[in-house]
Design an enzyme around this catalytic site. Structure first.
Site, PDB file in Angstrom:
ATOM      1  N   ASP A 144      43.310  21.961  83.681  1.00  0.00           N
ATOM      2  CA  ASP A 144      44.371  22.906  83.317  1.00  0.00           C
ATOM      3  C   ASP A 144      44.250  24.110  84.239  1.00  0.00           C
ATOM      4  OD1 ASP A 144      45.506  21.460  81.183  1.00  0.00           O
ATOM      5  OD2 ASP A 144      44.014  22.225  79.771  1.00  0.00           O
ATOM      6  N   ASP A 146      51.475  18.729  80.977  1.00  0.00           N
ATOM      7  CA  ASP A 146      51.788  19.417  79.724  1.00  0.00           C
ATOM      8  C   ASP A 146      53.216  19.973  79.754  1.00  0.00           C
ATOM      9  OD1 ASP A 146      49.145  18.945  78.907  1.00  0.00           O
ATOM     10  OD2 ASP A 146      48.461  20.898  79.636  1.00  0.00           O
TER      11      ASP A 146
END
Length: 194
Positions: free
Chosen positions: A143, A165
């Site tokens: 991330d 995401d």
């Protein structure tokens, strides 16, 4: 009586599969480039700190919940992907196809990412699922998109996320809106028929 009214290739057209493959490639490439050029928690401020590129690893679930559960996370993500495919085949006429495609880009991107160990900048990645990591090695989903968030809300900063995401979020919004509009259309048609 067949369970699915349409074949796999009628529901998952080649153009959709190409779109999903390109999206997964973009997701994995972006994660690879970040791992190669950033150290853990190093941040690069963009737009005065409102947006920052910060390398983190998620070994849990959505929003970083239940960290250090990589194997259960892999299993549940795999099951979720199978359920998505079955649901899409069974209810092919529900929701916008491109919304489904975006959700699948995100699901596959994060699923594949969980199968690689990330090593210090310049050393690359290696295939494997392990909790026995050497110094400087990391497992989990990469991330790196890090946004500031108003202080009065639960998080000081929104949890870092990635391209996959984003695809899931946008895809779900498209699906919710398209399914809602379809329900309204059916309800209107039902009223006019009566």
């Amino acid at each position: 009586m067949p369970v699915f009214k349409k074949s796999f290739w009628e529901v998952f057209r080649p153009s959709y599969l190409i779109f999903i493959a390109i999206g997964v490639f973009i997701d994995l490439l972006s994660k690879y480039l970040i791992v190669q050029n950033f150290k853990l928690h190093d941040g690069l401020d963009v737009f005065g700190g409102v947006f920052r590129i910060t390398l983190t690893f998620n070994t849990g679930y959505v929003f970083g919940l239940f960290q250090d559960n990589l194997l259960p996370s892999i299993i549940t993500t795999g099951i979720a992907i199978i359920i998505l495919f079955i649901y899409r085949l069974a209810f092919h006429d529900q929701g916008n196809a491109w919304g489904w495609n975006l959700v699948l880009v995100g699901a596959f991107g994060n699923f594949i990412d969980k199968f690689f160990v990330k090593m210090p900048p310049g050393r690359g990645i290696k295939f494997g699922i392990t909790t026995n990591l050497a110094k400087g090695e990391y497992a989990g989903v990469v991330d790196f998109l890090d946004f500031d968030w108003p202080d009065f809300l639960y998080f000081e900063r929104w949890p870092a996320f990635n391209f996959a995401d984003s695809c899931i979020s946008v895809g779900l919004v498209i699906l919710i809106i398209s399914m809602h509009l379809e329900e309204r259309r059916k309800a209107k048609e039902g009223i006019h028929e009566n």
